[in-house]
Design an enzyme around this catalytic site. Structure first.
Site, PDB file in Angstrom:
ATOM      1  N   TYR A 136      76.915  27.717  -1.107  1.00  0.00           N
ATOM      2  CA  TYR A 136      76.005  27.288  -0.047  1.00  0.00           C
ATOM      3  C   TYR A 136      75.975  28.373   1.020  1.00  0.00           C
ATOM      4  O   TYR A 136      77.008  28.685   1.631  1.00  0.00           O
ATOM      5  CB  TYR A 136      76.443  25.953   0.581  1.00  0.00           C
ATOM      6  N   GLN A 197      70.824  17.837   0.514  1.00  0.00           N
ATOM      7  CA  GLN A 197      70.115  17.774  -0.772  1.00  0.00           C
ATOM      8  C   GLN A 197      70.521  18.922  -1.703  1.00  0.00           C
ATOM      9  O   GLN A 197      70.630  18.750  -2.920  1.00  0.00           O
ATOM     10  CB  GLN A 197      68.590  17.723  -0.572  1.00  0.00           C
ATOM     11  N   ASN A 220      76.139  23.152   8.264  1.00  0.00           N
ATOM     12  CA  ASN A 220      76.130  22.251   9.425  1.00  0.00           C
ATOM     13  C   ASN A 220      76.705  20.889   9.042  1.00  0.00           C
ATOM     14  O   ASN A 220      77.259  20.707   7.955  1.00  0.00           O
ATOM     15  CB  ASN A 220      74.709  22.155  10.005  1.00  0.00           C
ATOM     16  N   SER A 243      81.301  27.150  13.804  1.00  0.00           N
ATOM     17  CA  SER A 243      82.236  28.257  14.060  1.00  0.00           C
ATOM     18  C   SER A 243      83.063  27.997  15.313  1.00  0.00           C
ATOM     19  O   SER A 243      82.622  27.308  16.238  1.00  0.00           O
ATOM     20  CB  SER A 243      81.443  29.541  14.245  1.00  0.00           C
ATOM     21  N   GLN A 265      80.782  33.473  18.957  1.00  0.00           N
ATOM     22  CA  GLN A 265      80.816  32.291  18.094  1.00  0.00           C
ATOM     23  C   GLN A 265      79.929  31.185  18.649  1.00  0.00           C
ATOM     24  O   GLN A 265      79.318  30.438  17.889  1.00  0.00           O
ATOM     25  CB  GLN A 265      82.246  31.823  17.878  1.00  0.00           C
ATOM     26  N   HIS A 268      76.346  30.777  17.318  1.00  0.00           N
ATOM     27  CA  HIS A 268      76.050  30.228  15.991  1.00  0.00           C
ATOM     28  C   HIS A 268      75.383  28.860  16.077  1.00  0.00           C
ATOM     29  O   HIS A 268      74.553  28.512  15.246  1.00  0.00           O
ATOM     30  CB  HIS A 268      77.345  30.055  15.186  1.00  0.00           C
ATOM     31  N   GLU A 333      89.783  28.360  13.757  1.00  0.00           N
ATOM     32  CA  GLU A 333      89.217  29.158  12.669  1.00  0.00           C
ATOM     33  C   GLU A 333      89.529  30.637  12.898  1.00  0.00           C
ATOM     34  O   GLU A 333      90.045  31.326  12.027  1.00  0.00           O
ATOM     35  CB  GLU A 333      87.702  28.937  12.633  1.00  0.00           C
ATOM     36  N   HIS A 334      89.188  31.128  14.106  1.00  0.00           N
ATOM     37  CA  HIS A 334      89.469  32.526  14.464  1.00  0.00           C
ATOM     38  C   HIS A 334      90.371  32.546  15.679  1.00  0.00           C
ATOM     39  O   HIS A 334      90.069  31.886  16.678  1.00  0.00           O
ATOM     40  CB  HIS A 334      88.191  33.267  14.865  1.00  0.00           C
ATOM     41  N   ASP A 367      83.690  39.107  10.897  1.00  0.00           N
ATOM     42  CA  ASP A 367      82.525  38.371  10.401  1.00  0.00           C
ATOM     43  C   ASP A 367      81.715  39.205   9.408  1.00  0.00           C
ATOM     44  O   ASP A 367      81.064  38.651   8.522  1.00  0.00           O
ATOM     45  CB  ASP A 367      81.607  37.983  11.568  1.00  0.00           C
ATOM     46  N   GLU A 421     112.343   5.049 -18.221  1.00  0.00           N
ATOM     47  CA  GLU A 421     111.030   4.550 -17.762  1.00  0.00           C
ATOM     48  C   GLU A 421     110.491   3.475 -18.696  1.00  0.00           C
ATOM     49  O   GLU A 421     109.340   3.052 -18.567  1.00  0.00           O
ATOM     50  CB  GLU A 421     110.027   5.724 -17.679  1.00  0.00           C
ATOM     51  N   HIS A 426     107.045   7.741 -25.761  1.00  0.00           N
ATOM     52  CA  HIS A 426     107.411   9.067 -25.258  1.00  0.00           C
ATOM     53  C   HIS A 426     108.776   9.477 -25.819  1.00  0.00           C
ATOM     54  O   HIS A 426     108.964  10.596 -26.311  1.00  0.00           O
ATOM     55  CB  HIS A 426     107.539   9.071 -23.722  1.00  0.00           C
TER      56      HIS A 426
HETATM   57  N1  LIG Z   1      82.609  28.949   8.752  1.00  0.00           N
HETATM   58  C1  LIG Z   1      81.807  29.928   8.348  1.00  0.00           C
HETATM   59  O1  LIG Z   1      82.174  30.791   7.621  1.00  0.00           O
HETATM   60  C2  LIG Z   1      80.378  29.935   8.816  1.00  0.00           C
HETATM   61  C3  LIG Z   1      79.545  31.014   8.514  1.00  0.00           C
HETATM   62  C4  LIG Z   1      78.215  30.974   8.948  1.00  0.00           C
HETATM   63  C5  LIG Z   1      77.774  29.838   9.634  1.00  0.00           C
HETATM   64  N2  LIG Z   1      78.642  28.847   9.911  1.00  0.00           N
HETATM   65  C6  LIG Z   1      78.234  27.623  10.554  1.00  0.00           C
HETATM   66  O2  LIG Z   1      77.362  26.987   9.635  1.00  0.00           O
HETATM   67  C7  LIG Z   1      76.443  26.214  10.354  1.00  0.00           C
HETATM   68  C8  LIG Z   1      75.039  26.546   9.877  1.00  0.00           C
HETATM   69  O3  LIG Z   1      74.186  25.536  10.306  1.00  0.00           O
HETATM   70  P1  LIG Z   1      72.608  25.678  10.237  1.00  0.00           P
HETATM   71  O4  LIG Z   1      72.051  24.402  10.763  1.00  0.00           O
HETATM   72  O5  LIG Z   1      72.215  26.954  10.861  1.00  0.00           O
HETATM   73  O6  LIG Z   1      72.255  25.853   8.686  1.00  0.00           O
HETATM   74  P2  LIG Z   1      72.559  24.950   7.414  1.00  0.00           P
HETATM   75  O7  LIG Z   1      71.990  25.700   6.273  1.00  0.00           O
HETATM   76  O8  LIG Z   1      73.964  24.542   7.339  1.00  0.00           O
HETATM   77  O9  LIG Z   1      71.703  23.630   7.635  1.00  0.00           O
HETATM   78  C9  LIG Z   1      70.306  23.615   7.540  1.00  0.00           C
HETATM   79  C10 LIG Z   1      69.885  22.408   6.726  1.00  0.00           C
HETATM   80  O10 LIG Z   1      70.320  21.215   7.365  1.00  0.00           O
HETATM   81  C11 LIG Z   1      69.461  20.175   6.990  1.00  0.00           C
HETATM   82  N3  LIG Z   1      69.101  19.374   8.156  1.00  0.00           N
HETATM   83  C12 LIG Z   1      68.797  19.822   9.393  1.00  0.00           C
HETATM   84  N4  LIG Z   1      68.458  18.779  10.192  1.00  0.00           N
HETATM   85  C13 LIG Z   1      68.544  17.671   9.421  1.00  0.00           C
HETATM   86  C14 LIG Z   1      68.338  16.299   9.656  1.00  0.00           C
HETATM   87  N5  LIG Z   1      67.958  15.841  10.853  1.00  0.00           N
HETATM   88  N6  LIG Z   1      68.534  15.434   8.641  1.00  0.00           N
HETATM   89  C15 LIG Z   1      68.927  15.867   7.439  1.00  0.00           C
HETATM   90  N7  LIG Z   1      69.135  17.163   7.143  1.00  0.00           N
HETATM   91  C16 LIG Z   1      68.964  18.050   8.125  1.00  0.00           C
HETATM   92  C17 LIG Z   1      68.219  20.771   6.428  1.00  0.00           C
HETATM   93  O11 LIG Z   1      68.134  20.428   5.088  1.00  0.00           O
HETATM   94  C18 LIG Z   1      68.396  22.263   6.571  1.00  0.00           C
HETATM   95  O12 LIG Z   1      67.980  22.943   5.419  1.00  0.00           O
HETATM   96  C19 LIG Z   1      76.645  26.532  11.824  1.00  0.00           C
HETATM   97  O13 LIG Z   1      77.421  25.480  12.374  1.00  0.00           O
HETATM   98  C20 LIG Z   1      77.472  27.810  11.833  1.00  0.00           C
HETATM   99  O14 LIG Z   1      78.359  27.872  12.915  1.00  0.00           O
HETATM  100  C21 LIG Z   1      79.924  28.857   9.499  1.00  0.00           C
HETATM  101  N1  LIG Z   2      81.532  33.565  12.437  1.00  0.00           N
HETATM  102  C1  LIG Z   2      81.016  32.964  11.209  1.00  0.00           C
HETATM  103  C2  LIG Z   2      82.115  32.146  10.611  1.00  0.00           C
HETATM  104  O1  LIG Z   2      82.549  31.174  11.468  1.00  0.00           O
HETATM  105  C3  LIG Z   2      80.566  33.960  10.200  1.00  0.00           C
HETATM  106  C4  LIG Z   2      79.413  34.807  10.600  1.00  0.00           C
HETATM  107  C5  LIG Z   2      78.390  35.227   9.844  1.00  0.00           C
HETATM  108  N2  LIG Z   2      77.614  36.022  10.593  1.00  0.00           N
HETATM  109  C6  LIG Z   2      78.131  36.109  11.778  1.00  0.00           C
HETATM  110  N3  LIG Z   2      79.235  35.349  11.787  1.00  0.00           N
HETATM  111 ZN   LIG Z   3      80.195  34.719  13.577  1.00  0.00          ZN
END
Ligand SMILES: NC(=O)c1ccc[n+]([C@@H]2O[C@H](COP(=O)([O-])OP(=O)(O)OC[C@H]3O[C@@H](n4cnc5c(N)ncnc54)[C@H](O)[C@@H]3O)[C@@H](O)[C@H]2O)c1
Ligand SMILES: N[C@H](CO)Cc1c[nH]c[nH+]1
Ligand SMILES: [Zn+2]
Length: 441
Positions: A136, A197, A220, A243, A265, A268, A333-334, A367, A421, A426
């Site tokens: 993903y 989905q 998310n 993040s 962070q 994001h 996380e970081h 990152d 047992e 066995h």
């Molecule tokens: N930990 C990591 O390594 C890392 C890396 C990059 C990003 N992140 C995090 O990932 C997250 C990315 O989130 P994002 O929203 O940008 O992208 P995402 O791809 O996680 O989510 C987008 C999807 O959420 C769904 N969505 C949005 N609103 C909705 C609703 N109301 N009902 C149902 N589905 C819904 C949609 O299908 C959409 O395609 C951020 O929190 C970011 O901080 C973490």
């Molecule tokens: N900080 C994110 C992980 O929490 C990863 C990322 C991608 N691009 C920038 N930052």
């Molecule tokens: Zn980042």
């Protein structure tokens, strides 16, 4: 124009500090019942109606005008085309990052092993890559070519047979860097779907999306909740949510640097969390001033502001030892150790996804291109989880190969334990293999 920042201030000497800290960290509360129910409904629909449900949800949540699933599949040639559409500097940066990420992850490869006992019995562990992994790659509020590399390269290093990637393309905006990264990392198939989905499609399969063995990658709240629900049907790496960054600073780093590290962070996601801990009260004031000064210069000021005001904090502690205690409680996380001698404090850190050592090691380097993975446990789960790695794409089988003498000896022990047992089959199965001794009951 953004309103003044109102970042929360906490003091570890406050008798209610533990309570305030718990409240600050409680991201799980964001995953309320309505999100949960919506995700369950989405998973059910994808299981029942496959591609048709995927098309509907993509129209609804990503605002895409697609006629059929065929519009949501990108062939390998499209990935190759993307490589020609990015600048040379971008391609070089992606390739350099990929090389560094690959080198780091090569070191994580686990090999099969075995040893032979005196009687000829062989015991061992066979390591096998997954047949098919689902990656993903988030794409709602920002595009993440770097996350493509961080997910796909460990899978490839592990030897996964087929790597399937999903990434949402809101309003149909395809990010060429994301596709170019997929090409460089060797992703086999790409579907432009996202959210719960996409996770459901990978877990259960549809007419077009192949069912995978494990779903990995951050996302998310909808993605995280869906991963929690499909666990068991497929493997998952972890729940990597919004993040987070925790900076522990002795007060001697440039406050602008620290403010920007917190922003890095916060930008994001509104739900992202940026916290600074320091024993120097004046330094906390300086960073607050830097936050106010720099905020209007930020392109994503609105997201940063919401995140900093809602989930950020400046925490005053008594000394560095207490700062480390708070860091271990948060299990971020970081963790940036922006201090004079980070090596001195490292042995005391018990819980963190990744540790950035010293004033020059900004979290942003990790990152993108330092080499270690940026998919890391969030929300305190670093207490029990690790960064995404090659080991997430490999599984282990135990090997037991008894010699006649070994089976005979082990049979005696197994027989006693099995009868203890009351599992007679066995016991007798083991006893049949006992040599030169009366067998059976
Ligand atoms: N930990 C990591 O390594 C890392 C890396 C990059 C990003 N992140 C995090 O990932 C997250 C990315 O989130 P994002 O929203 O940008 O992208 P995402 O791809 O996680 O989510 C987008 C999807 O959420 C769904 N969505 C949005 N609103 C909705 C609703 N109301 N009902 C149902 N589905 C819904 C949609 O299908 C959409 O395609 C951020 O929190 C970011 O901080 C973490
Ligand atoms: N900080 C994110 C992980 O929490 C990863 C990322 C991608 N691009 C920038 N930052
Ligand atoms: Zn980042």
């Amino acid at each position: 124009m953004t309103a003044p920042t109102a970042i929360r201030r906490l003091n570890a000497a406050d008798p209610d500090f533990a309570h305030h800290l718990d409240h600050l960290l409680s991201w799980e509360s964001v995953s309320d019942d309505s999100v949960n129910q919506r995700v369950l409904d989405i998973i059910k629909a994808v299981r029942e109606r496959g591609d048709a449900a995927l098309v509907e949800f993509t129209q609804k949540f990503d605002g895409l005008e697609v006629a059929s699933m065929a519009d949501l599949i990108l062939p390998r040639e499209r990935l190759e085309l993307a490589l020609t559409r990015i600048t040379i500097a971008q391609r070089e940066a992606l390739e350099k990052a990929a090389t560094r990420v690959r080198s780091y992850h090569e070191k994580q490869k686990q090999d099969s092993w075995s040893y032979t006992e005196a009687d000829g019995t062989v015991l061992g562990q066979k390591v096998t890559p997954l047949d098919r992994a689902g990656l993903y790659v988030p794409g709602g509020k920002a595009s993440y070519p770097s996350s493509v590399l961080m997910n796909a390269i460990p899978a490839k290093v592990a030897g996964v047979t087929e790597v399937v990637m999903v990434v949402p393309t809101p309003r149909g905006e395809i990010n060429e860097l994301v596709l170019a990264a997929a090409c460089i990392a060797g992703v086999d198939r790409v579907f432009t779907i996202g959210g719960a989905q996409a996770v459901a499609a990978l877990a259960y399969g549809t007419e077009s999306v192949p069912k995978v063995d494990k779903v990995v990658g951050p996302g998310n709240i909808y993605v995280a909740t869906a991963k929690r629900h499909v666990f068991g049907q497929v493997g998952i790496d972890m729940i990597a949510g919004p993040s987070e960054i925790l900076v522990v600073c002795d007060g001697q780093t440039d406050p602008d640097w620290i403010a920007m590290d917190l922003f890095s962070q916060a930008e994001h996601d509104e739900d992202a969390q940026s916290i600074l801990v320091s024993p120097d009260a004046e330094f906390l004031d300086k960073v607050a001033a830097s936050i106010d000064k720099l905020m209007p210069t930020m392109e994503r000021a609105e997201i940063i502001q919401t995140s900093i005001n809602g989930r950020g904090a400046l925490i005053l502690v008594e000394d560095m030892s207490q700062a480390i205690e708070v860091a271990n409680r948060i299990a971020p996380e970081h963790l940036e150790l922006s201090v004079a001698d980070p090596l001195a404090w490292l042995p005391l850190i018990r819980h963190a996804g990744a540790i950035f050592m010293g004033r020059h090691t900004s979290e942003a380097l990790g990152d993108y291109c330092a080499g270690p993975n940026h998919v890391l446990p969030t929300s305190g789960t670093a207490r029990f989880s690790s960064p995404l790695g090659v080991y997430d794409f490999q599984k282990r089988s135990s090997i037991i190969f008894c010699s006649e003498q070994g089976a005979s000896e082990l049979g005696k022990t197994a027989s006693v334990l099995a009868r203890g047992e009351s599992l007679t089959a066995h016991a007798r199965s083991a006893e049949y293999r006992i040599v030169d001794q009366q067998k059976g009951e």
